[in-house]
Design a protein around this motif. Structure first.
Motif, PDB file in Angstrom:
ATOM      1  N   ASP A 127       0.904  -1.124  -0.011  1.00 61.19           N
ATOM      2  CA  ASP A 127       0.144   0.006   0.141  1.00 61.19           C
ATOM      3  C   ASP A 127       0.938   1.193   0.104  1.00 61.19           C
ATOM      4  N   LEU A 128       2.017   1.398   0.600  1.00 66.49           N
ATOM      5  CA  LEU A 128       2.810   2.328   0.738  1.00 66.49           C
ATOM      6  C   LEU A 128       3.543   2.456  -0.638  1.00 66.49           C
ATOM      7  N   PHE A 170       0.908   4.268  -2.548  1.00 63.38           N
ATOM      8  CA  PHE A 170       0.928   5.810  -2.374  1.00 63.38           C
ATOM      9  C   PHE A 170       1.762   6.495  -2.895  1.00 63.38           C
ATOM     10  N   HIS A 184       1.921   8.421   4.774  1.00 60.47           N
ATOM     11  CA  HIS A 184       1.221   7.343   4.533  1.00 60.47           C
ATOM     12  C   HIS A 184       0.860   6.453   5.947  1.00 60.47           C
ATOM     13  N   SER A 202       3.354   3.277  11.902  1.00 61.38           N
ATOM     14  CA  SER A 202       1.927   3.298  11.637  1.00 61.38           C
ATOM     15  C   SER A 202       1.200   2.931  13.026  1.00 61.38           C
TER      16      SER A 202
END
Length: 428
Positions: free
Chosen positions: A9-10, A13, A232, A418
């Motif tokens: 996902d990073l 992004f 992110h 995160s």
């Protein structure tokens, strides 16, 4: 989010965010997709419970108001930035020399200039039409800053010295400058007429996709990890943290993600951390909750901001550049960034907050402090604390090659950041 999914996902992004303007819009797009409401600054805000997001140029602020929020509900803010060092397109950008077509660029911030040599670079940013419409553009791989061959400079095999004007202008073709127009190419990409392009903020970015590699695929190389890694992580934490989580049994907090632009230039702009953007948003949120001046001040006094910006891992080839005792290593947790001269804001209370957040998330963290002979940079932390008076602590993931066109992190640190930010949002 599990490690593999988080890194994938990073990667997506970063790929979607080649400029600060793209990054701000990508944050807003993802939140809208999750049901958050996009607001305009020139419209009235209702201020009720729910998730909201607003974009100002290359900056974005998102917040979630819990059902039980009132006039004294504190904020929990994660502050980051969307810009990275590199190059920006100058006025009259189509130039050339010796039959080559070149783009006239200006150095943006403090990039490692040699890292930009001999790689395919794309242009990305925003253009504005004569009518005031703003359009995002990106070219894909488009130009290259060619290094002088070693045969023409025998000393360059050991050291490269670049003149910031003469040696950094990239090539994108051959031919007559009179018959080439870089701005017309950008207009074509945006599907507008060339003479309708009235203004532009267009920057350069490495076009190579992010990549995992190394032992157990534990290393992660990418453009703009400083500081899209924090943007992110903050976004994922905001989406995954529970709305209305109790704060030590007291009032719930209003979770805020503030991603500023222009940090690499000193943050002095309307969308930078020294500008009024966050203050404007927090004031309007407080107004929507019916707070008077006394209540707003009390709520801010109970609030926290975590300034999340990438830091330095100890470098194996230059260990003397780091503190001889405090030697953070990539893969051993996010950094708690400390500086006696307040280039970072961390104090004893901030250190305790980050320790609680990391423990609640079940992740390690490590301290960073500079060698006394190598002064550190700074972050949006001191600027925001000075402007708002909000309690602030500085953290971030350890990197190698900071300010390179392509930076290096450890996958575990990216996930751990995160997780710790999520625990902070939930009231650790």
């Amino acid at each position: 989010m599990q490690l593999d999914a988080h890194i994938d996902d990073l990667s997506a992004f970063v790929t979607a965010s080649p400029s600060s303007y793209h990054a701000a819009h990508e944050v807003a797009r993802r939140l809208q997709e999750d049901g958050w409401t996009l607001l305009s600054e020139d419209d009235p805000w209702t201020g009720g419970p729910g998730g909201y997001v607003v974009v100002r140029d290359g900056a974005v602020i998102a917040w979630r108001v819990p059902e039980s929020a009132g006039a004294l509900t504190p904020f929990r803010v994660v502050g980051t930035h969307t810009d990275s060092p590199g190059f920006k397109l100058k006025p009259h950008p189509t130039v050339g020399s010796a039959g080559w077509l070149q783009a006239a660029v200006e150095v943006y911030g403090g990039p490692l200039l040699t890292s930009w040599l001999d790689r395919e670079i794309e242009l990305a940013g925003r253009i504005v039409t004569r009518g005031g419409d703003e359009l995002l553009v990106r070219t894909g791989p488009f130009f290259r800053i060619p290094q002088l061959a070693v045969h023409l400079d025998r000393g360059s095999a050991d050291t490269v010295s670049l003149d910031r004007q003469r040696h950094t202008q990239p090539v994108f073709g051959v031919g007559d400058v009179a018959h080439a127009d870089l701005l017309a190419h950008l207009a074509e990409i945006a599907d507008i007429e060339a003479d309708d392009l009235a203004g532009y903020d267009v920057l350069a970015v490495d076009s190579q996709p992010p990549r995992r590699f190394g032992l157990d695929r534990s290393l992660f190389a990418s453009a703009r990890l400083d500081n899209l890694s924090s943007v992110h992580s903050g976004l994922v934490a905001l989406l995954e943290s529970e709305a209305g989580a109790d704060r030590d049994g007291g009032d719930p907090a209003i979770a805020v993600l503030a991603a500023f632009d222009h940090e690499e230039l000193g943050s002095e702009s309307r969308s930078g951390a020294s500008g009024p953007f966050l203050e404007d948003v927090l004031r309007r949120i407080r107004h929507g909750l019916g707070a008077d001046g006394e209540q707003a001040t009390r709520a801010l006094a109970a609030s926290w901001l975590v300034s999340s910006d990438a830091g330095h891992s100890v470098h194996p080839n230059y260990p003397e550049k780091h503190d001889p005792v405090v030697r953070p290593l990539a893969g051993r947790g996010p950094l708690l960034k400390i500086n006696a001269n307040q280039r970072y804001t961390t104090d004893a209370h901030g250190a305790a907050l980050w320790a609680r957040s990391s423990e609640a998330a079940g992740v390690p963290f490590q301290e960073f402090v500079s060698n006394n002979t190598v002064p550190c940079g700074s972050t949006i932390g001191p600027l925001t604390a000075t402007r708002l008076g909000i309690r602030t602590v500085d953290v971030g993931v350890p990197l190698l090659s900071m300010h390179s066109a392509r930076e290096l992190a450890h996958v575990d640190d990216l996930v751990s950041l995160s997780a710790a930010l999520g625990a902070f949002y939930r009231g650790a």
